[in-house]
Design a protein around this motif. Structure first.
Motif, PDB file in Angstrom:
ATOM      1  N   TYR A  28      53.635  23.588  -3.287  1.00 41.08           N
ATOM      2  CA  TYR A  28      52.611  22.547  -3.331  1.00 41.08           C
ATOM      3  C   TYR A  28      52.145  22.149  -1.929  1.00 41.08           C
ATOM      4  CZ  TYR A  28      56.372  19.296  -2.141  1.00 41.08           C
ATOM      5  OH  TYR A  28      57.412  18.661  -1.510  1.00 41.08           O
ATOM      6  N   VAL A  29      51.022  21.467  -1.890  1.00 38.67           N
ATOM      7  CA  VAL A  29      50.417  21.020  -0.636  1.00 38.67           C
ATOM      8  C   VAL A  29      51.020  19.687  -0.225  1.00 38.67           C
ATOM      9  CG1 VAL A  29      48.271  20.369   0.502  1.00 38.67           C
ATOM     10  CG2 VAL A  29      48.257  22.158  -1.241  1.00 38.67           C
ATOM     11  N   TYR A  31      50.811  16.624   2.803  1.00 34.60           N
ATOM     12  CA  TYR A  31      50.049  16.065   3.912  1.00 34.60           C
ATOM     13  C   TYR A  31      50.962  16.012   5.126  1.00 34.60           C
ATOM     14  CZ  TYR A  31      47.167  12.947   6.669  1.00 34.60           C
ATOM     15  OH  TYR A  31      46.415  12.400   7.670  1.00 34.60           O
ATOM     16  N   SER A  35      50.247  24.378   9.477  1.00 36.04           N
ATOM     17  CA  SER A  35      49.933  25.543   8.666  1.00 36.04           C
ATOM     18  C   SER A  35      48.904  26.373   9.411  1.00 36.04           C
ATOM     19  CB  SER A  35      49.356  25.086   7.323  1.00 36.04           C
ATOM     20  OG  SER A  35      48.664  26.134   6.694  1.00 36.04           O
ATOM     21  N   GLN A  38      45.451  25.585   7.098  1.00 33.42           N
ATOM     22  CA  GLN A  38      44.900  24.249   6.828  1.00 33.42           C
ATOM     23  C   GLN A  38      45.471  23.248   7.840  1.00 33.42           C
ATOM     24  OE1 GLN A  38      42.490  23.565   4.825  1.00 33.42           O
ATOM     25  NE2 GLN A  38      42.485  25.335   3.482  1.00 33.42           N
ATOM     26  N   PHE A  41      48.044  19.918   7.068  1.00 30.18           N
ATOM     27  CA  PHE A  41      48.744  20.089   5.795  1.00 30.18           C
ATOM     28  C   PHE A  41      49.805  21.180   5.948  1.00 30.18           C
ATOM     29  CE2 PHE A  41      44.622  18.413   4.685  1.00 30.18           C
ATOM     30  CZ  PHE A  41      44.913  17.454   3.734  1.00 30.18           C
ATOM     31  N   SER A  42      50.764  21.177   5.047  1.00 31.61           N
ATOM     32  CA  SER A  42      51.787  22.221   5.047  1.00 31.61           C
ATOM     33  C   SER A  42      52.225  22.505   3.616  1.00 31.61           C
ATOM     34  CB  SER A  42      52.983  21.808   5.913  1.00 31.61           C
ATOM     35  OG  SER A  42      53.560  20.619   5.417  1.00 31.61           O
ATOM     36  N   LEU A  43      53.061  23.509   3.472  1.00 31.74           N
ATOM     37  CA  LEU A  43      53.512  23.937   2.157  1.00 31.74           C
ATOM     38  C   LEU A  43      54.866  23.312   1.842  1.00 31.74           C
ATOM     39  CD1 LEU A  43      52.590  25.917  -0.082  1.00 31.74           C
ATOM     40  CD2 LEU A  43      54.057  27.622   0.982  1.00 31.74           C
ATOM     41  N   ASP A  70      46.235  22.568  -6.266  1.00 29.85           N
ATOM     42  CA  ASP A  70      46.677  22.938  -4.923  1.00 29.85           C
ATOM     43  C   ASP A  70      46.139  24.279  -4.442  1.00 29.85           C
ATOM     44  OD1 ASP A  70      48.169  20.612  -4.570  1.00 29.85           O
ATOM     45  OD2 ASP A  70      49.993  21.501  -5.384  1.00 29.85           O
ATOM     46  N   TRP A  72      43.209  25.128  -3.492  1.00 30.58           N
ATOM     47  CA  TRP A  72      42.262  25.003  -2.369  1.00 30.58           C
ATOM     48  C   TRP A  72      42.943  25.266  -1.032  1.00 30.58           C
ATOM     49  CZ3 TRP A  72      43.298  21.718   1.600  1.00 30.58           C
ATOM     50  CH2 TRP A  72      44.261  20.726   1.370  1.00 30.58           C
ATOM     51  N   TYR A  73      44.202  24.872  -0.935  1.00 33.70           N
ATOM     52  CA  TYR A  73      44.966  24.976   0.308  1.00 33.70           C
ATOM     53  C   TYR A  73      45.003  26.418   0.823  1.00 33.70           C
ATOM     54  CZ  TYR A  73      49.199  25.166   3.211  1.00 33.70           C
ATOM     55  OH  TYR A  73      50.103  25.397   4.218  1.00 33.70           O
ATOM     56  N   ASP A  75      42.799  28.831   0.544  1.00 31.54           N
ATOM     57  CA  ASP A  75      41.523  29.243   1.139  1.00 31.54           C
ATOM     58  C   ASP A  75      41.302  30.759   1.090  1.00 31.54           C
ATOM     59  OD1 ASP A  75      39.078  28.866   2.477  1.00 31.54           O
ATOM     60  OD2 ASP A  75      40.024  29.141   4.442  1.00 31.54           O
TER      61      ASP A  75
END
Length: 99
Positions: A28-29, A31, A35, A38, A41-43, A70, A72-73, A75
């Motif tokens: 999951y993404v 805040y 990364s 992104q 943000f991180s995983l 999630d 979108w993260y 990309d």
């Protein structure tokens, strides 16, 4: 997009998270953190069942997934998970997919 795990990564998750066949592992993404795809943000990883399944990969009866909200993260990248023996932790890579 797809999730790819090596056997060593799958074994690490199985041992560290006390996984059994039928369990779910969510990527999951989060805040914050860092990364390569992104900024800001991180995983994250958690043992939980899906609500709105987006991507699924099953290995040895364990279901690794990403929720639709999630995706979108990533990309346009696939998630590759390997194992870093030196650090004894997963190694995450993002590779542009062809789709």
């Amino acid at each position: 997009m797809q999730i790819h795990l090596t056997n060593k990564a799958s074994e690490w998750f199985h041992n560290e998270m006390f996984l059994e066949k039928g369990d779910f592992v969510r990527f999951y993404v989060r805040y914050g953190g860092s990364s390569p795809i992104q900024h800001g943000f991180s995983l994250g990883v958690n043992k939980e069942e899906p609500i709105d399944l987006g991507v699924l990969e099953e290995i040895d009866g364990i279901k690794y997934f990403i929720e639709n909200r999630d995706t979108w993260y990533f990309d346009g990248h696939d998630l590759y998970v390997d194992y870093n023996e030196k650090l004894d932790e997963p190694l995450y890579e993002y590779k542009k997919n062809n789709g």
